[in-house]
Enzyme design. Sequence first.
Site, PDB file in Angstrom:
ATOM      1  N   ILE A  17       5.644  -9.340  50.784  1.00 32.85           N
ATOM      2  CA  ILE A  17       4.443  -8.504  50.668  1.00 32.85           C
ATOM      3  C   ILE A  17       3.322  -9.271  49.981  1.00 32.85           C
ATOM      4  CG2 ILE A  17       5.221  -7.463  48.473  1.00 32.85           C
ATOM      5  CD1 ILE A  17       4.049  -4.786  49.548  1.00 32.85           C
TER       6      ILE A  17
ATOM      7  N   ASP B 249      11.721  -4.016  45.935  1.00 33.85           N
ATOM      8  CA  ASP B 249      12.335  -3.177  44.907  1.00 33.85           C
ATOM      9  C   ASP B 249      11.306  -2.532  43.997  1.00 33.85           C
ATOM     10  OD1 ASP B 249      11.488  -5.575  43.524  1.00 33.85           O
ATOM     11  OD2 ASP B 249      12.772  -4.941  41.863  1.00 33.85           O
TER      12      ASP B 249
ATOM     13  N   GLU C 150       7.172 -14.463  53.082  1.00 35.53           N
ATOM     14  CA  GLU C 150       6.945 -13.564  51.946  1.00 35.53           C
ATOM     15  C   GLU C 150       7.150 -12.123  52.393  1.00 35.53           C
ATOM     16  OE1 GLU C 150       6.585 -13.091  48.830  1.00 35.53           O
ATOM     17  OE2 GLU C 150       4.709 -13.878  48.047  1.00 35.53           O
TER      18      GLU C 150
ATOM     19  N   ASP D 262      -0.060  -8.403  47.897  1.00 41.24           N
ATOM     20  CA  ASP D 262      -0.811  -7.330  47.241  1.00 41.24           C
ATOM     21  C   ASP D 262      -2.155  -7.909  46.798  1.00 41.24           C
ATOM     22  OD1 ASP D 262      -1.749  -5.282  45.678  1.00 41.24           O
ATOM     23  OD2 ASP D 262      -0.015  -5.122  44.381  1.00 41.24           O
TER      24      ASP D 262
END
Length: 185
Positions: A104, A161, A102, A106
């Site tokens: 990131i 992005d 993965e 959060d």
Amino acid sequence: MSKINPDLERVLLTQEEISLRVAELAQQISEDYRQNGNLYLVGILKGAFIFLADLVRELTIPHTVDFMALSSYGNSATSSGAVRILMDLRAPIENRDILLVEDIVDTGQTISYLHKTLQGRRPRSLKSCVLVQKEGDVSHEPIDYLGFTIPNVWVVGYGLDYAETYRTLPYLAELKRSVYTKDAS
Ligand code: IMP
């Protein structure tokens, strides 16, 4: 870094820092799985495609690469809540050693969903490798291989992005708040 895009606040991780850490992670993973058979890496699209590409080229053990795509946050920098599979794996993973890759973490919602979904397919083992985790409440499965912990800001570059922009920057940078709050209004 001489010229930085004016939409960016600052560079959080340089290309050199990322590449050193990716090599370390690959070395650790190679050591840990040396005695096992083929390692099945599952990259989560689109964000993990650059991280995965760099990571696998540093591995020194036999491995296979596959991908999943999940529903994303769309064009907003806040969570939409639900996670859903848009593209699934090409093969069954029963009795295989799986490493989720993965970009990131959060809130942890995505990785928790992936863990639950893939665990249900009875792999031999299931671990995760994440490039960056945002600081904050941790209420998901522990990450087995973590590149970096970063502040709780919106970051772009190295695969990540904002509204399909900035993905191919070679470094990881904080996006200026004004860029994503202007879109929200
Ligand atoms: P979580 O479910 O809240 O942990 O979010 C995970 C997903 O949200 C990631 O796989 C990314 O697609 C996206 N995401 C979360 N934070 C960022 C960020 O700062 N930049 C780019 N994408 C992010």
